[in-house]
Design a protein around this motif. Structure first.
Motif, short mmCIF file in Angstrom:
data_model
loop_
_atom_site.label_atom_id
_atom_site.label_comp_id
_atom_site.label_asym_id
_atom_site.label_seq_id
_atom_site.Cartn_x
_atom_site.Cartn_y
_atom_site.Cartn_z
N VAL A 21 11.09 -13.81 -35.71
CA VAL A 21 10.36 -12.84 -34.77
C VAL A 21 9.10 -12.44 -35.26
N THR A 26 7.02 -11.57 -31.76
CA THR A 26 7.92 -10.95 -30.79
C THR A 26 8.71 -10.02 -31.45
N SER A 27 9.85 -9.33 -30.54
CA SER A 27 10.75 -8.45 -31.48
C SER A 27 12.26 -9.04 -31.30
N ALA A 30 13.77 -8.34 -28.01
CA ALA A 30 13.41 -9.16 -26.79
C ALA A 30 13.94 -10.71 -27.13
N ASP A 34 16.56 -11.95 -24.30
CA ASP A 34 16.33 -13.25 -23.44
C ASP A 34 17.60 -14.27 -23.70
#
Length: 82
Positions: A21, A26-27, A30, A34
């Motif tokens: 990540v 991104t985290s 997240a 998703d």
């Protein structure tokens, strides 16, 4: 509304995930969100949706209308295990 979720994972899985990540900006939350959305939203809609890659590849191979894939596969297995 956001809610906290605690997951129990192996240390090496967490390390690889954090490295991944950070490389894509991104985290981890997240990515997990998703993933779960992809699993559950498809079921709610009552129809399975394929990934973009599968959609892109579908239809590339054109087969004859009377093509017998079972016989072809059986022949392949016969040759493989002779």
């Amino acid at each position: 509304m956001d809610t906290k979720l605690t997951l129990k994972l192996k240390d090496d899985s967490i390390s690889r995930a954090k490295k991944y990540v950070s490389s894509i900006g991104t985290s981890l939350s997240a990515i997990v969100e998703d993933f779960f959305d992809g699993l559950t939203l498809q079921q709610q809609e009552g129809e399975f949706k394929y990934s973009p890659l599968v959609n892109e590849l579908s239809g590339i191979i054109q087969l004859d209308e009377n093509y017998d894939y079972k016989a072809d596969y059986a022949s392949y297995l016969d040759q493989k295990y002779e």
